[in-house]
Motif scaffolding. Structure first.
Motif, PDB file in Angstrom:
ATOM      1  N   GLU A  87      -3.671  13.606  -4.322  1.00 11.09           N
ATOM      2  CA  GLU A  87      -3.140  14.340  -3.171  1.00 11.09           C
ATOM      3  C   GLU A  87      -3.613  13.727  -1.867  1.00 11.09           C
ATOM      4  O   GLU A  87      -4.715  13.187  -1.778  1.00 11.09           O
ATOM      5  N   TRP A  88      -2.779  13.837  -0.850  1.00 10.26           N
ATOM      6  CA  TRP A  88      -3.212  13.550   0.514  1.00 10.26           C
ATOM      7  C   TRP A  88      -4.187  14.629   0.933  1.00 10.26           C
ATOM      8  O   TRP A  88      -4.243  15.696   0.305  1.00 10.26           O
ATOM      9  N   SER A  89      -4.915  14.392   2.005  1.00 10.48           N
ATOM     10  CA  SER A  89      -5.926  15.369   2.415  1.00 10.48           C
ATOM     11  C   SER A  89      -5.310  16.691   2.886  1.00 10.48           C
ATOM     12  O   SER A  89      -6.024  17.670   3.071  1.00 10.48           O
ATOM     13  N   ASP A  90      -3.963  16.722   3.069  1.00 12.48           N
ATOM     14  CA  ASP A  90      -3.333  17.998   3.418  1.00 12.48           C
ATOM     15  C   ASP A  90      -2.768  18.699   2.186  1.00 12.48           C
ATOM     16  O   ASP A  90      -2.058  19.688   2.303  1.00 12.48           O
ATOM     17  N   GLY A  91      -3.050  18.133   1.006  1.00 18.48           N
ATOM     18  CA  GLY A  91      -2.618  18.787  -0.213  1.00 18.48           C
ATOM     19  C   GLY A  91      -1.267  18.320  -0.743  1.00 18.48           C
ATOM     20  O   GLY A  91      -0.892  18.665  -1.854  1.00 18.48           O
ATOM     21  N   GLU A  92      -0.538  17.520   0.057  1.00 19.97           N
ATOM     22  CA  GLU A  92       0.742  16.981  -0.416  1.00 19.97           C
ATOM     23  C   GLU A  92       0.481  15.945  -1.509  1.00 19.97           C
ATOM     24  O   GLU A  92      -0.517  15.228  -1.452  1.00 19.97           O
ATOM     25  N   PRO A  93       1.378  15.828  -2.481  1.00 25.99           N
ATOM     26  CA  PRO A  93       1.169  14.832  -3.528  1.00 25.99           C
ATOM     27  C   PRO A  93       1.360  13.404  -2.990  1.00 25.99           C
ATOM     28  O   PRO A  93       2.180  13.185  -2.097  1.00 25.99           O
ATOM     29  N   ILE A  94       0.593  12.461  -3.524  1.00 25.26           N
ATOM     30  CA  ILE A  94       0.778  11.052  -3.169  1.00 25.26           C
ATOM     31  C   ILE A  94       1.773  10.464  -4.164  1.00 25.26           C
ATOM     32  O   ILE A  94       1.538  10.493  -5.372  1.00 25.26           O
ATOM     33  N   THR A  95       2.898   9.991  -3.646  1.00 25.44           N
ATOM     34  CA  THR A  95       3.966   9.543  -4.534  1.00 25.44           C
ATOM     35  C   THR A  95       4.181   8.035  -4.451  1.00 25.44           C
ATOM     36  O   THR A  95       3.696   7.370  -3.526  1.00 25.44           O
ATOM     37  N   ALA A  96       4.946   7.522  -5.404  1.00 23.61           N
ATOM     38  CA  ALA A  96       5.320   6.112  -5.399  1.00 23.61           C
ATOM     39  C   ALA A  96       6.103   5.783  -4.139  1.00 23.61           C
ATOM     40  O   ALA A  96       6.037   4.664  -3.613  1.00 23.61           O
ATOM     41  N   GLU A  97       6.827   6.774  -3.629  1.00 26.15           N
ATOM     42  CA  GLU A  97       7.612   6.559  -2.402  1.00 26.15           C
ATOM     43  C   GLU A  97       6.672   6.264  -1.226  1.00 26.15           C
ATOM     44  O   GLU A  97       6.997   5.450  -0.358  1.00 26.15           O
ATOM     45  N   ASP A  98       5.512   6.900  -1.187  1.00 23.66           N
ATOM     46  CA  ASP A  98       4.524   6.634  -0.131  1.00 23.66           C
ATOM     47  C   ASP A  98       4.038   5.177  -0.209  1.00 23.66           C
ATOM     48  O   ASP A  98       3.801   4.529   0.814  1.00 23.66           O
ATOM     49  N   ALA A  99       3.900   4.690  -1.448  1.00 26.60           N
ATOM     50  CA  ALA A  99       3.454   3.304  -1.640  1.00 26.60           C
ATOM     51  C   ALA A  99       4.533   2.330  -1.188  1.00 26.60           C
ATOM     52  O   ALA A  99       4.252   1.329  -0.512  1.00 26.60           O
ATOM     53  N   ALA A 100       5.793   2.638  -1.523  1.00 24.70           N
ATOM     54  CA  ALA A 100       6.903   1.782  -1.112  1.00 24.70           C
ATOM     55  C   ALA A 100       7.059   1.809   0.411  1.00 24.70           C
ATOM     56  O   ALA A 100       7.277   0.777   1.053  1.00 24.70           O
ATOM     57  N   PHE A 101       6.915   2.997   0.966  1.00 23.49           N
ATOM     58  CA  PHE A 101       6.996   3.182   2.427  1.00 23.49           C
ATOM     59  C   PHE A 101       6.004   2.259   3.139  1.00 23.49           C
ATOM     60  O   PHE A 101       6.341   1.594   4.122  1.00 23.49           O
ATOM     61  N   ALA A 102       4.774   2.206   2.621  1.00 19.21           N
ATOM     62  CA  ALA A 102       3.733   1.396   3.254  1.00 19.21           C
ATOM     63  C   ALA A 102       4.095  -0.096   3.202  1.00 19.21           C
ATOM     64  O   ALA A 102       3.918  -0.823   4.185  1.00 19.21           O
ATOM     65  N   LEU A 103       4.610  -0.550   2.063  1.00 21.86           N
ATOM     66  CA  LEU A 103       4.952  -1.969   1.945  1.00 21.86           C
ATOM     67  C   LEU A 103       6.121  -2.331   2.858  1.00 21.86           C
ATOM     68  O   LEU A 103       6.148  -3.417   3.443  1.00 21.86           O
ATOM     69  N   ARG A 104       7.067  -1.417   3.002  1.00 20.80           N
ATOM     70  CA  ARG A 104       8.181  -1.702   3.931  1.00 20.80           C
ATOM     71  C   ARG A 104       7.674  -1.728   5.367  1.00 20.80           C
ATOM     72  O   ARG A 104       8.046  -2.566   6.158  1.00 20.80           O
ATOM     73  N   ARG A 105       6.791  -0.781   5.684  1.00 22.12           N
ATOM     74  CA  ARG A 105       6.320  -0.664   7.064  1.00 22.12           C
ATOM     75  C   ARG A 105       5.477  -1.866   7.478  1.00 22.12           C
ATOM     76  O   ARG A 105       5.597  -2.356   8.605  1.00 22.12           O
ATOM     77  N   THR A 121      -4.130  13.070  11.531  1.00 22.17           N
ATOM     78  CA  THR A 121      -4.017  12.125  10.437  1.00 22.17           C
ATOM     79  C   THR A 121      -4.280  12.772   9.081  1.00 22.17           C
ATOM     80  O   THR A 121      -4.968  13.785   8.962  1.00 22.17           O
ATOM     81  N   VAL A 122      -3.679  12.148   8.092  1.00 21.36           N
ATOM     82  CA  VAL A 122      -3.792  12.618   6.723  1.00 21.36           C
ATOM     83  C   VAL A 122      -4.270  11.419   5.932  1.00 21.36           C
ATOM     84  O   VAL A 122      -3.761  10.324   6.119  1.00 21.36           O
ATOM     85  N   SER A 123      -5.272  11.606   5.071  1.00 23.00           N
ATOM     86  CA  SER A 123      -5.780  10.423   4.390  1.00 23.00           C
ATOM     87  C   SER A 123      -5.791  10.583   2.879  1.00 23.00           C
ATOM     88  O   SER A 123      -5.655  11.691   2.350  1.00 23.00           O
ATOM     89  N   SER A 124      -5.950   9.449   2.208  1.00 20.35           N
ATOM     90  CA  SER A 124      -5.930   9.426   0.745  1.00 20.35           C
ATOM     91  C   SER A 124      -7.270   9.004   0.188  1.00 20.35           C
ATOM     92  O   SER A 124      -7.511   9.094  -1.003  1.00 20.35           O
ATOM     93  N   GLY A 125      -8.150   8.497   1.057  1.00 20.09           N
ATOM     94  CA  GLY A 125      -9.417   7.937   0.605  1.00 20.09           C
ATOM     95  C   GLY A 125     -10.485   8.998   0.423  1.00 20.09           C
ATOM     96  O   GLY A 125     -10.219  10.201   0.489  1.00 20.09           O
ATOM     97  N   ALA A 126     -11.705   8.542   0.244  1.00 20.87           N
ATOM     98  CA  ALA A 126     -12.808   9.454  -0.034  1.00 20.87           C
ATOM     99  C   ALA A 126     -13.199  10.275   1.197  1.00 20.87           C
ATOM    100  O   ALA A 126     -13.927  11.249   1.084  1.00 20.87           O
ATOM    101  N   PHE A 127     -12.686   9.860   2.379  1.00 16.82           N
ATOM    102  CA  PHE A 127     -13.088  10.537   3.616  1.00 16.82           C
ATOM    103  C   PHE A 127     -11.887  10.832   4.505  1.00 16.82           C
ATOM    104  O   PHE A 127     -10.836  10.213   4.365  1.00 16.82           O
ATOM    105  N   THR A 128     -12.067  11.779   5.411  1.00 14.50           N
ATOM    106  CA  THR A 128     -11.042  12.053   6.415  1.00 14.50           C
ATOM    107  C   THR A 128     -11.661  11.861   7.795  1.00 14.50           C
ATOM    108  O   THR A 128     -12.872  11.980   7.968  1.00 14.50           O
ATOM    109  N   LEU A 129     -10.795  11.589   8.763  1.00 17.39           N
ATOM    110  CA  LEU A 129     -11.255  11.358  10.133  1.00 17.39           C
ATOM    111  C   LEU A 129     -11.509  12.702  10.792  1.00 17.39           C
ATOM    112  O   LEU A 129     -10.599  13.531  10.875  1.00 17.39           O
TER     113      LEU A 129
END
Lengths: 308, 520
Positions: free
Chosen positions: B87-105, B189-197
């Motif tokens: 999950e993202w730090s806001d509770g939303e699921p982390i999806t494959a679409e998020d990964a594709a989004f990052a590579l396109r961006r 910001t919303v994060s996926s790592g071990a920490f949030t800002l």
């Protein structure tokens, strides 16, 4: 007085315009660009970066774009601090620099003026030699030497005060940078005050005052000090502007989040917008400080009046 | 939000003592957008906030991150990643679409990512990055919410390394769309790592706090880390000594190293680094160094161990190779004279210079450029002195970094100091720079079709042993040509409080905070 002030402010506009134009083009003719670093970028990526900051446009175009944005009060985005606009950076850093610089000048006046006066009154005495000798040392030792010594001695070895950091402006964090920043100013002001005081004490109106039979104390306090302060006051204008924008060494060594470091760091990084922003800000500050100094003159010396 | 804040406060209060660290982090980050960063003072923070599909272990090796596992097709051209339930730090699921989004961006021209070329192996990537195609045309697909397929134009041995960089980490598409360009700000910001800002005061401090939604949150001991921008090494050292800082990066200048070794022995961490210090030669026709004999002679005469031992003394490895030996899959190969006694080397160097037409009546006059730093200056002076017996007269040219590197880029130099720090932990990062249209090739004018072919072949080789052989051949060819003058492999020098565990020196100099622990 009001119309004089307005006139001075209006006159500042062409001055600033020239300063901005010269700095804009000087910055651009300097060799090396904002993306020249250890990691040399592939041409495709450099092209993207240049396009993102409009650096791919002809220089005159860039100049017009910059001036246009400036008219709207927009200093543009910083090249290095990408999450911030230059305006945000200056606005965040200025209050901090103002606090450090203001306190340093205040301290310098509180110590420098009495020292200078004392040295002038007891000219060529032990007091005089001691004050002037110390002052000369203060001027000769630059603050990139003093600041690390302060941090090491009072911060690390004695551990009386923090060795650095801002901590929201807590007073223990202020002491070392303010003192380090003021030392040179104390020295300058003491020397200037001494010279000016000696000159004043030798002038005709002081002789007249003494001839009237006034006590030496009255002569000094009522007649000599005010006119003797004129050179110090005119020095203060640019000194305050300089101390606020130029305390890069102190800010870096003590880790203070002011704007001093932006000027030097910006120039080294070729962060064009950040340097320009600092230059414009510095220019405005100088103009304002000089104006305040001139207005102070008339308060100190009744012979100076600004009529329309 | 309020409920969450209350929860976090409660959690902190309940544990006996929160575990937090203060870090002297060098410069102030220019950005915390993981795709716009340009230096390690930024990625040290973004790596704590954003987890890649693949990520780094404490020792710098690659381990699964948001991807639980992956498969690489037999032809090496299709990567299939299986994302874990996270999950993202806001509770939303982390999806494959998020990964594709990052590579396109990361390939969008407007994002202007510094390392976008590392993703050029993906089908359609370069065209997107130069603005000739839409980001949607990128060769990635998401068959379902947990699967990401990446199609490459050709097998690329170092591709996983590129994916481990924070620029390739999945991004919260929903948060970026909501917040816009400046989405990495506390509160937004919303994060996926071990920490949030949790706090960012420019030029003063950045605070990150443990992310309870992180997929491995139960293994993270650290509750909070505060990063201080301290550009002055001496100040960082002072503040470490007062105990204010627990970790101080690059805080021991070489002039203080011996002192630190004696006084801060339990905190001083020195380790090899994938970075090479070398002198670049201008090989263009008409240049004095277009002559291979001169290049060999200059290489022969330099006593590298004097530079690493007497001038630097921090444990740097003298090198007669180009790819630092600490790099993963580092190839073999070294300059032919490496085992020759110094006397014999000097004799040969003199012969070579004579053969090239230089002598007492006709000395070789060279300019040597270096950028402003005390150590660079000392090394340049020493090298000039070592060349003197060959009758070489050196003029030292010092300039600040921006000017120095612009001069190199434009090829307006004869010999120039260069420091190359790896972006990815692979020999390609070094060897590739001298191949084809690489940065060093463009700057030095080095062109060798066979070398280019070897480097290109090594990238496509999937069998590690075969690849190693090809890389060694490539490196040996470059060295036999004396295309450059390697001096030493860098080391990293940091200070870490002895109370901390889980911080390891490693060649990529990455130190994920999620592994930090407090020693009892």
């Amino acid at each position: 007085m009001l119309s004089y002030t307005l006139k001075r402010l209006l006159m500042a506009i062409p001055t600033l315009l020239i300063v901005i134009t010269i700095s804009f083009f000087l910055m651009r003719v300097a060799p090396g660009g904002p993306f020249d670093g250890e990691r040399q970028l592939p041409p495709e990526i450099e092209a993207n970066l240049k396009a993102a900051y409009h650096l791919d446009e002809p220089l005159p175009m860039q100049y017009l774009r910059y001036m246009g944005n400036l008219l709207e009060g927009d200093f543009g985005p910083s090249f290095k601090y990408k999450d911030f606009s230059v305006t945000e950076l200056i606005m965040q850093g200025f209050p901090v620099s103002l606090e450090i610089g203001g306190l340093a000048i205040l301290l310098a006046l509180m110590i420098g003026l009495p020292l200078g006066i004392a040295a002038a009154i007891r000219r060529n005495s032990t007091v005089d030699y001691l004050v002037m000798g110390t002052a000369l040392t203060g001027i000769a030792v630059p603050n990139f030497v003093i600041a690390p010594i302060f941090a090491l001695v009072f911060g690390v070895l004695l551990a009386w005060l923090p060795a650095g950091g801002w901590n929201g402006g807590a007073w223990p964090n202020l002491v070392l940078p303010v003192v380090a920043l003021s030392i040179q100013q104390i020295a300058y002001i003491a020397r200037m005050m001494r010279a000016s005081m000696i000159e004043t004490l030798g002038s005709h109106f002081i002789r007249t005052a003494r001839a009237k039979g006034l006590s030496e104390r009255e002569v000094i306090w009522r007649h000599a000090i005010r006119p003797a302060m004129l050179p110090v006051v005119s020095y203060l204008g640019p000194a305050i502007a300089g101390i606020i924008t130029g305390s890069v060494v102190i800010e870096q060594i003590f880790g203070i989040p002011g704007i001093g470091r932006y000027f030097v760091q910006g120039a080294l990084n070729r962060d064009y917008t950040l340097v320009m922003g600092t230059v414009v800000f510095y220019g405005v500050l100088i103009v304002l400080m000089n104006l305040i100094v001139d207005l102070l003159y008339s308060a100190l010396d009744p012979q100076i009046r600004y009529d329309d | 939000m309020a409920a969450l804040g209350g929860l976090a406060l409660g959690a902190l209060a309940s544990s006996a003592q929160a575990f937090s660290v203060n870090i002297a982090n060098g410069a102030e980050p220019g950005t915390l957008d993981p795709q716009k960063t340009s230096g390690n003072w930024e990625t040290r923070i973004t790596r704590a906030l954003f987890e890649g599909l693949v990520t780094y272990a404490a020792d710098g090796s690659l381990v699964p991150g948001l991807a639980e596992r992956w498969e690489i097709s037999a032809d090496g051209k299709t990567y299939t990643f299986h994302l874990r339930d996270a999950e993202w730090s806001d509770g939303e699921p982390i999806t494959a679409e998020d990964a594709a989004f990052a590579l396109r961006r990361v390939l969008e021209p407007a994002v202007a990512n510094h390392n976008a070329n590392l993703y050029y192996p993906i089908v359609g990537a370069r065209a997107i990055n130069v603005g000739e195609a839409a980001p949607a045309s990128l060769g990635v697909e998401t068959p379902d919410a947990h699967t990401l397929k990446i199609h490459l134009t050709q097998p690329t041995a170092w591709f996983l390394q590129a994916l481990a960089m924070t620029e390739a980490a999945p991004l919260p598409a929903h948060a970026i769309e909501a917040a816009g360009e400046h989405w990495v700000e506390p509160g937004k910001t919303v994060s996926s790592g071990a920490f949030t800002l949790s706090e960012w005061q420019p030029q003063a401090r950045i605070v990150i706090a443990k992310n309870p939604h992180f997929h491995a949150a139960q293994d993270v001991a650290l509750d909070q880390a505060t990063f201080y921008p301290i550009d002055d090494a001496g100040s960082a050292l002072n503040r470490f000594r007062t105990g204010e800082m627990d970790i101080a990066y690059s805080s021991v200048p070489s002039s203080r190293f011996v002192w630190a070794k004696q006084n801060l022995a339990d905190a001083l961490r020195v380790g090899p680094l994938t970075a090479e210090y070398f002198y670049m030669f201008n090989l263009r026709d008409g240049q004095p160094l277009a002559d291979r004999r001169v290049r060999e002679a200059l290489n022969l005469a330099v006593r590298r161990e004097v530079i690493t031992g007497q001038i630097l003394g921090q444990g740097q490895t003298p090198s007669t190779w180009f790819v630092p030996r600490g790099t993963a899959n580092a190839p073999g190969g070294q300059m032919a004279f490496a085992d020759m006694p110094m006397e014999a080397r000097l004799t040969r160097a003199r012969q070579l210079m004579k053969a090239a037409g230089y002598g007492p009546e006709h000395p070789l006059r060279l300019t040597l450029n270096y950028n402003t730093l005390e150590d660079h200056k000392k090394i340049a002076v020493a090298v000039a002195a070592m060349w003197k017996p060959l009758g070489v007269e050196v003029a030292l040219v010092n300039s600040e970094a921006a000017v120095h590197y612009a001069t190199i880029r434009q090829g307006k130099f004869e010999v120039a100091r260069y420091g190359m720090v790896a972006t990815i932990n692979d020999p390609f990062d070094f060897l590739g720079s001298y191949a084809d249209d690489g940065s060093a090739s463009r700057a030095s004018g080095y062109h060798d079709a066979e070398y280019d072919a070897l480097v290109a072949r090594s990238t496509g080789e999937l069998d590690p042993a075969t690849r190693q052989r090809t890389l060694t051949q490539a490196q040996q060819r470059l060295l036999d040509d004396y295309a450059l003058l390697p001096l030493y492999d860098y080391v990293s020098v940091h200070l870490v409080s002895p109370r901390l565990d889980g911080w390891q020196s490693n060649p990529m100099d990455v130190h994920p905070l999620r592994y930090l622990e407090e020693r009892d």
